[in-house]
Design an enzyme around this catalytic site. Sequence first.
Site, short mmCIF file in Angstrom:
data_model
loop_
_atom_site.label_atom_id
_atom_site.label_comp_id
_atom_site.label_asym_id
_atom_site.label_seq_id
_atom_site.Cartn_x
_atom_site.Cartn_y
_atom_site.Cartn_z
N GLY A 174 56.84 34.14 -99.66
CA GLY A 174 56.54 33.67 -98.32
C GLY A 174 57.60 32.73 -97.78
CB ALA A 175 60.98 32.20 -98.84
NE ARG B 248 55.56 33.20 -91.00
CZ ARG B 248 54.33 32.77 -90.77
NH1 ARG B 248 54.15 31.67 -90.07
NH2 ARG B 248 53.28 33.43 -91.22
CG ASP C 282 50.58 42.73 -100.10
OD1 ASP C 282 50.37 41.57 -100.48
OD2 ASP C 282 49.68 43.50 -99.72
CB VAL C 283 53.35 38.38 -103.48
CG1 VAL C 283 54.87 38.49 -103.38
CG2 VAL C 283 52.80 37.47 -102.40
CG ASN D 252 55.30 28.89 -99.58
OD1 ASN D 252 54.80 27.81 -99.28
ND2 ASN D 252 55.72 29.76 -98.65
CB SER E 113 46.13 23.06 -99.44
OG SER E 113 45.51 22.44 -98.34
CE1 TYR F 189 45.03 27.89 -96.81
CE2 TYR F 189 44.26 25.62 -96.98
CZ TYR F 189 45.30 26.53 -96.91
OH TYR F 189 46.61 26.09 -96.96
CB ALA G 95 37.33 29.23 -102.81
#
Length: 243
Positions: free
Chosen positions: A13-14, A16, A64-65, A91, A143, A156, A158
């Site tokens: 997810g790098a 942005r 798609d990870v 990420n 988070s 989110y 969980a």
Amino acid sequence: MQPFASRIALVTGASRGIGRAIAIALAEAGADVAVNYLSRKREADETVGAIKNLGRRAAHFGADVSDAKAVAAMVANVEKTLGSIDILVNNAAVAIRRSLDEMTETDFDHTIKTNLKSAFLCTQAVWKGMRERSWGRIVNISSGAARGAGMFGVHYNASKAGLEGLTRGYAARLVKQGITVNAVAPSLVDTEMVESHREEIVGRVPLGRLGTPEEIAAAVVMVASNPYMTGQTIHVNGGNHYN
């Protein structure tokens, strides 16, 4: 100082936001960087360009990870293009805002797959190679919602709480292999994820402003640079709450 000179990093997810800032910070610390993205190829190109401007090697890899076959193919391609992966930053994430009344099973499943299963799949794909070289760094982006109500919903919460459990589980099992596993937990960072809620949330931060992606990236570099730190979650939140 470049603690990661000659190391290869993969950041999911790098294209942005926080992921982009992490990829660039790792390059500044000496790493060559594989930039994973799902759909934003143009932004991934820009991230790769910024890394190359620092004199480091970089390439982007669309995948798609949350899909095991896609992860296996991506890792093989990274190793063919850049070399064996020494640093993994999990990420990639989604943040779909849902109230309890709005929540669906589809929302929950999609969030768990993207935010938690992806970290499991990517870690499984790289840790054996790290073990062979007796060196590895894995950093999971959690988070503050892992411990508090957050602003997106229970799905989110969980996913991020599970990610911290995954962090501790891998850390305990890989510590003797030369591999550290830690988490960095941002809260209220100025990214596209919170853009539409900025006025609503900035007043919650004791520091008086939102965090920056670069401040989160600095914490990632810090934990990955420390060989004696493993199984920890580092909170970066402007004093919004304490560990």
